[in-house]
Design a protein around this motif. Sequence first.
Motif, PDB file in Angstrom:
ATOM      1  N   TRP A 239      46.288  47.491  36.519  1.00 38.13           N
ATOM      2  CA  TRP A 239      45.890  48.708  36.776  1.00 38.13           C
ATOM      3  C   TRP A 239      44.314  48.597  36.375  1.00 38.13           C
ATOM      4  O   TRP A 239      43.448  49.218  36.947  1.00 38.13           O
ATOM      5  CB  TRP A 239      46.287  49.867  36.427  1.00 38.13           C
TER       6      TRP A 239
ATOM      7  N   SER B 204      41.163  49.035  39.025  1.00 37.16           N
ATOM      8  CA  SER B 204      40.129  50.107  38.883  1.00 37.16           C
ATOM      9  C   SER B 204      38.881  49.606  39.120  1.00 37.16           C
ATOM     10  O   SER B 204      37.889  50.156  39.657  1.00 37.16           O
ATOM     11  CB  SER B 204      40.297  50.718  37.683  1.00 37.16           C
TER      12      SER B 204
ATOM     13  N   LYS C 193      45.951  52.159  43.572  1.00 37.83           N
ATOM     14  CA  LYS C 193      46.239  53.437  43.383  1.00 37.83           C
ATOM     15  C   LYS C 193      46.098  54.484  44.383  1.00 37.83           C
ATOM     16  O   LYS C 193      46.867  55.453  44.299  1.00 37.83           O
ATOM     17  CB  LYS C 193      45.421  53.716  41.927  1.00 37.83           C
TER      18      LYS C 193
ATOM     19  N   SER D 175      40.100  51.138  42.748  1.00 37.08           N
ATOM     20  CA  SER D 175      41.509  51.855  42.624  1.00 37.08           C
ATOM     21  C   SER D 175      41.876  51.672  44.014  1.00 37.08           C
ATOM     22  O   SER D 175      42.794  52.789  44.515  1.00 37.08           O
ATOM     23  CB  SER D 175      41.435  52.936  42.251  1.00 37.08           C
TER      24      SER D 175
ATOM     25  N   ARG E 181      48.774  57.014  46.042  1.00 34.93           N
ATOM     26  CA  ARG E 181      48.818  58.406  46.239  1.00 34.93           C
ATOM     27  C   ARG E 181      49.037  59.009  47.300  1.00 34.93           C
ATOM     28  O   ARG E 181      49.516  60.214  47.650  1.00 34.93           O
ATOM     29  CB  ARG E 181      47.317  58.809  45.391  1.00 34.93           C
TER      30      ARG E 181
END
Length: 439
Positions: A10, A14, A21, A18, A25
């Motif tokens: 992660w 980032s 991620k 990201s 989402r």
Amino acid sequence: MVNFRKRAFWFLDSIKGSPIKNNIRDILSLFDLSFEQLQEKNKTPINRLLKAAVNNTVFYGDYKDFKSLEDFPVVDKHIIKQNFDRIATPESISGKRVSVSTSGSTGTPFKVYQSKEKKDRNTADTIFFASKAGFSIGDRLLYLRLWAAYYKKPAFLAWIQNVNQLDVEEINDTFLDGFFKNILKDKQRKGWLAYPSAFLKVCNFLDKNNYAPLDCNIQSIIAMSEPLDSYVREKMEYYFNCPVVSRYSNVENGIMAQQMPGKEEFTLNWASYHIELLAMDSDEPVAVGEPGRIVVTDLFNIATPMIRYDTGDVAIMRIGDKGYPEFSVVQGRITDLLTNTSNEIVNPFIIYNNLYRYPELEQVQLVQRSNKEYVFKINCGEGFVRENEFVLFFKQYLGKDAEISIEYVSGIPLLKSGKRKIIVNQTQDDKIKSKPLSP
């Protein structure tokens, strides 16, 4: 070490902005919607894909006046291979792209380009669906498949990703004896990912050696690429105390559907694909509950637009929670469909789910040679005294007038993909009725 791997993953995501991620989402938010709301949301990526295809590829240049997705032709591997340069989007438009290749089950090579956006989405899909089966980033992955040279990860990368690359061609009793001694000592979280036929090999070893259920911290078991029968599911759940799910995916697209723990139906990946079921002999949609060809539109791959791509597989659809269509069964390749003497499709699980009745058989393959002629190829070490009972049992599904013979063989060969076919239909040109029989 598990936490280190997870945190490192992660952290790297980032510093790249990201993308993984953010995709996860997006997937979560889409599955929170009703199916009607999701379809409305998906109009944007569908139209973006179609406009990119008609404006930037030769193959789709004649479809600039399209009104909907249904205005586009259905394509398959053969059409894409024959027109690859006319279908692929120039890198100046799609951005940096990578080549993804597969030998296919029969050894026919097939290649597509994937954009960075598509690779990121595939990674997010994998994390999302793996988590639904109980797998977390950093868990040790016991990955049992045929490791062709272009699939095999370098040793350092495999260590970083915590992947045990187990080759189906090297799995024997000596290997499995040492393997289970080692993983019983290793208390970190683990997950299995393998062909069901490879899981069967594992279960047969454990049965033969009178193993009790194993305490080795298995948190997820995912079967891929082949139909998962109830016998293998029950045995794996018994030995590893973990739910087993089946996944429907391919190399060129990614994860299109997966079972959820404790459920038989397949949740479709509507967040990343538009999925149709079309008739066997036309491009018309089939009714809910009828078998049809699986045709997918990949919403995220601009590099090689895969619009209404016929995967070569067959499924039956039903309507699930919040109006979401889902697969009640994935029947496998069109060329592997089994029909009875009345030329009706027979649910293949009547074969998969009933072989447990004959534990003396090491390997079985059913070959349909004509409308009435069936040959069971059987590998069994010490003779098969229940041959007549076996033939009569399957006649009730194949037809009272079925001509069933037994051919004893020393083994059923693997395909070049490492999979092993249980059903082979050599009557591909026969017309097949769309109504399946119940098992």
